[in-house]
Design a protein around this motif. Structure first.
Motif, PDB file in Angstrom:
ATOM      1  N   TRP A  79       0.715  -1.186   0.073  1.00 50.38           N
ATOM      2  CA  TRP A  79       0.050   0.122  -0.086  1.00 50.38           C
ATOM      3  C   TRP A  79       0.765   1.210  -0.002  1.00 50.38           C
ATOM      4  N   CYS A  80       0.281   2.325  -0.413  1.00 52.50           N
ATOM      5  CA  CYS A  80       0.771   3.675  -0.348  1.00 52.50           C
ATOM      6  C   CYS A  80       0.592   4.271   0.822  1.00 52.50           C
ATOM      7  N   PRO A  81       1.527   4.758   1.885  1.00 52.99           N
ATOM      8  CA  PRO A  81       1.119   5.350   2.960  1.00 52.99           C
ATOM      9  C   PRO A  81       0.525   6.632   3.012  1.00 52.99           C
ATOM     10  N   ARG A  82       0.741   7.439   1.560  1.00 57.24           N
ATOM     11  CA  ARG A  82       0.004   8.709   1.503  1.00 57.24           C
ATOM     12  C   ARG A  82      -1.225   8.660   0.884  1.00 57.24           C
ATOM     13  N   CYS A  83      -1.406   7.914  -0.323  1.00 57.82           N
ATOM     14  CA  CYS A  83      -2.432   8.091  -0.896  1.00 57.82           C
ATOM     15  C   CYS A  83      -3.617   7.061  -0.243  1.00 57.82           C
ATOM     16  N   GLN A  84      -3.232   6.129   0.636  1.00 60.02           N
ATOM     17  CA  GLN A  84      -4.029   5.260   1.481  1.00 60.02           C
ATOM     18  C   GLN A  84      -3.688   5.496   2.787  1.00 60.02           C
ATOM     19  N   ALA A  85      -3.446   6.794   3.314  1.00 59.50           N
ATOM     20  CA  ALA A  85      -3.384   7.454   4.716  1.00 59.50           C
ATOM     21  C   ALA A  85      -4.667   6.742   5.615  1.00 59.50           C
ATOM     22  N   ALA A  86      -4.388   6.312   6.608  1.00 58.23           N
ATOM     23  CA  ALA A  86      -5.389   5.766   7.750  1.00 58.23           C
ATOM     24  C   ALA A  86      -6.362   7.193   8.322  1.00 58.23           C
ATOM     25  N   ARG A  87      -7.747   6.948   7.927  1.00 59.83           N
ATOM     26  CA  ARG A  87      -8.626   8.224   8.218  1.00 59.83           C
ATOM     27  C   ARG A  87      -9.304   7.913   9.536  1.00 59.83           C
ATOM     28  N   SER A  88      -8.991   6.582   9.877  1.00 62.09           N
ATOM     29  CA  SER A  88      -9.653   6.409  11.382  1.00 62.09           C
ATOM     30  C   SER A  88      -8.515   5.356  12.198  1.00 62.09           C
ATOM     31  N   PRO A  89      -8.773   5.120  13.330  1.00 61.51           N
ATOM     32  CA  PRO A  89      -8.056   4.387  14.217  1.00 61.51           C
ATOM     33  C   PRO A  89      -7.788   2.893  13.352  1.00 61.51           C
ATOM     34  N   ILE A  90      -6.757   2.271  13.190  1.00 60.07           N
ATOM     35  CA  ILE A  90      -6.512   0.899  12.676  1.00 60.07           C
ATOM     36  C   ILE A  90      -5.981   0.038  13.536  1.00 60.07           C
ATOM     37  N   ASP A  91      -5.805  -1.437  13.427  1.00 61.68           N
ATOM     38  CA  ASP A  91      -5.183  -2.157  14.369  1.00 61.68           C
ATOM     39  C   ASP A  91      -3.981  -2.061  14.499  1.00 61.68           C
ATOM     40  N   PRO A  92      -3.651  -2.059  15.829  1.00 65.30           N
ATOM     41  CA  PRO A  92      -2.024  -1.658  16.037  1.00 65.30           C
ATOM     42  C   PRO A  92      -1.171  -2.650  15.870  1.00 65.30           C
ATOM     43  N   ARG A  93      -1.821  -3.710  15.671  1.00 65.97           N
ATOM     44  CA  ARG A  93      -1.008  -4.980  15.198  1.00 65.97           C
ATOM     45  C   ARG A  93      -0.325  -5.006  13.839  1.00 65.97           C
ATOM     46  N   ALA A  94      -0.778  -4.231  13.092  1.00 65.75           N
ATOM     47  CA  ALA A  94      -0.510  -4.087  11.480  1.00 65.75           C
ATOM     48  C   ALA A  94       0.963  -4.415  11.546  1.00 65.75           C
ATOM     49  N   ARG A  95       1.438  -5.221  10.687  1.00 65.91           N
ATOM     50  CA  ARG A  95       2.694  -5.602  10.512  1.00 65.91           C
ATOM     51  C   ARG A  95       3.224  -5.114   9.246  1.00 65.91           C
ATOM     52  N   THR A  96       4.379  -4.454   9.264  1.00 63.94           N
ATOM     53  CA  THR A  96       5.109  -3.858   7.832  1.00 63.94           C
ATOM     54  C   THR A  96       5.937  -4.894   7.339  1.00 63.94           C
ATOM     55  N   GLY A  97       6.104  -6.056   7.958  1.00 70.99           N
ATOM     56  CA  GLY A  97       7.094  -6.774   7.294  1.00 70.99           C
ATOM     57  C   GLY A  97       8.494  -6.491   7.691  1.00 70.99           C
ATOM     58  N   GLU A  98       8.967  -5.766   8.552  1.00 72.80           N
ATOM     59  CA  GLU A  98      10.216  -5.465   8.807  1.00 72.80           C
ATOM     60  C   GLU A  98      10.300  -5.628  10.545  1.00 72.80           C
ATOM     61  N   PRO A  99      10.894  -6.886  10.906  1.00 74.02           N
ATOM     62  CA  PRO A  99      10.915  -7.042  12.194  1.00 74.02           C
ATOM     63  C   PRO A  99      11.746  -6.152  12.779  1.00 74.02           C
ATOM     64  N   GLY A 100      11.239  -6.023  14.142  1.00 71.67           N
ATOM     65  CA  GLY A 100      11.790  -5.177  15.318  1.00 71.67           C
ATOM     66  C   GLY A 100      11.323  -3.521  14.933  1.00 71.67           C
ATOM     67  N   ARG A 101      10.553  -3.256  14.075  1.00 70.38           N
ATOM     68  CA  ARG A 101      10.151  -1.917  13.682  1.00 70.38           C
ATOM     69  C   ARG A 101       8.872  -1.616  13.648  1.00 70.38           C
ATOM     70  N   PRO A 102       8.255  -0.727  14.548  1.00 69.64           N
ATOM     71  CA  PRO A 102       6.944  -0.674  14.477  1.00 69.64           C
ATOM     72  C   PRO A 102       6.375  -0.359  13.230  1.00 69.64           C
ATOM     73  N   PRO A 103       4.898  -0.427  13.326  1.00 71.33           N
ATOM     74  CA  PRO A 103       4.344  -0.301  11.909  1.00 71.33           C
ATOM     75  C   PRO A 103       4.198   1.217  11.829  1.00 71.33           C
ATOM     76  N   MET A 104       4.247   1.375  10.284  1.00 71.13           N
ATOM     77  CA  MET A 104       4.218   2.811   9.941  1.00 71.13           C
ATOM     78  C   MET A 104       2.630   3.035   9.718  1.00 71.13           C
ATOM     79  N   LEU A 105       1.998   3.798  10.478  1.00 77.43           N
ATOM     80  CA  LEU A 105       0.472   4.109  10.356  1.00 77.43           C
ATOM     81  C   LEU A 105       0.337   5.554  10.355  1.00 77.43           C
ATOM     82  N   PRO A 106       0.669   6.281   9.080  1.00 77.57           N
ATOM     83  CA  PRO A 106       0.282   7.810   8.921  1.00 77.57           C
ATOM     84  C   PRO A 106      -1.098   8.027   9.054  1.00 77.57           C
TER      85      PRO A 106
END
Length: 284
Positions: free
Chosen positions: A254-281
């Motif tokens: 997904w594109c973090p800008r074109c598909q920026a979250a407009r409401s709270p999303i699942d905090p367990r969302a995984r970016t596929g990068e171990p050890g890094r927090p999910p990017m939830l703009p």
């Protein structure tokens, strides 16, 4: 995993080759059906149901096959060398005097009375490419689990049958919806489902799957397979994450800008990068 349009096209080609013909050879190379001989059976029709293929015979039986991740049907002129893979990968052979349909690495192979097909596919939601497509029923099923992530809900074949990972990520991008958005928070759920269906309708008559309108390799998708590459719309690097229940995760772009979250999303969302927090703009 093959999408519903891939199965639709395969069923169309199989129907053209087999419908009305009597099998001179009919082998099912799976343990539970190894003793079944379909030779002499006449094929009535071959139809898709979501990602399932149903081969119906005039004697009242139906053969169900499913591709899952790596299955496929190949069609050859009688006497032509099979080139779909090694012989040990063949799971089914349906041959007439003119055509040989060979199923490689097929899954969920079952033979049942046609009147009992619902045992195998009755749990499926409305078929996106089926003649009885019902948008309202698909929306009703999706909305029945309002807290589910939309990216997961679209792949749940009990909601609507046929959508796979490609059309999931591409339709979410085109509609500007973050994959981890709750179903209840999707602003226009009907438009999202309709976009996915439109993409599948456009592609169902050809093996190539393009969501951009460009069939050239590397130019055919908006986000799928493009991790780290610039978004075609805004230039922001495309992200890649795992989405879905444990052991059932599917890669999601997904594109973090074109598909920026407009409401709270699942905090367990995984970016596929171990050890890094999910990017939830969030949207601005």
């Amino acid at each position: 995993m093959p999408e519903g349009d891939t199965v639709w096209l395969a069923a169309k080609r199989m129907h053209t080759a087999l419908a009305g013909a009597t099998l001179r050879r009919g082998e099912l190379r799976v343990p539970q059906l190894a003793a079944v001989d379909l030779a002499g059976a006449t094929v009535r029709e071959v139809v898709p149901r979501g990602k399932h293929m149903l081969t119906r015979f005039t004697d009242g039986r139906t053969l169900r096959t499913h591709y899952r991740m790596d299955g496929s049907w190949h069609i050859y002129r009688h006497g032509t060398r099979w080139r779909g893979g090694p012989a040990f990968a063949v799971r089914a052979v349906l041959a007439t005097d003119e055509w040989e349909c060979v199923g490689y690495r097929l899954h969920d192979v079952a033979l049942v009375p046609t009147s009992e097909e619902d045992r195998l596919v009755g749990h499926l939601g409305p078929d996106v490419l089926g003649p009885d497509w019902d948008l309202d029923e698909a929306l009703r099923r999706l909305r029945a689990t309002p807290d589910e992530q939309i990216g997961v809900a679209l792949l749940d074949q009990r909601n609507l049958a046929g959508i796979g990972n490609l059309y999931k990520v591409e339709s979410l991008f085109l509609c500007g919806v973050h994959p981890w958005t709750r179903v209840a928070d999707v602003a226009d759920l009907a438009a999202l489902v309709d976009r996915a269906r439109t993409l599948m309708l456009v592609n169902r008559d050809r093996p190539e799957q393009s969501t951009t309108g460009d069939l050239r390799r590397g130019s055919d998708h908006w986000v799928a397979g493009r991790k780290g590459r610039p978004c075609r719309r805004c230039g922001t690097p495309i992200l890649l994450g795992d989405q879905g229940p444990d052991l059932q995760e599917r890669v999601t772009w997904w594109c973090p800008r074109c598909q920026a979250a407009r409401s709270p999303i699942d905090p367990r969302a995984r970016t596929g990068e171990p050890g890094r927090p999910p990017m939830l703009p969030t949207a601005t």
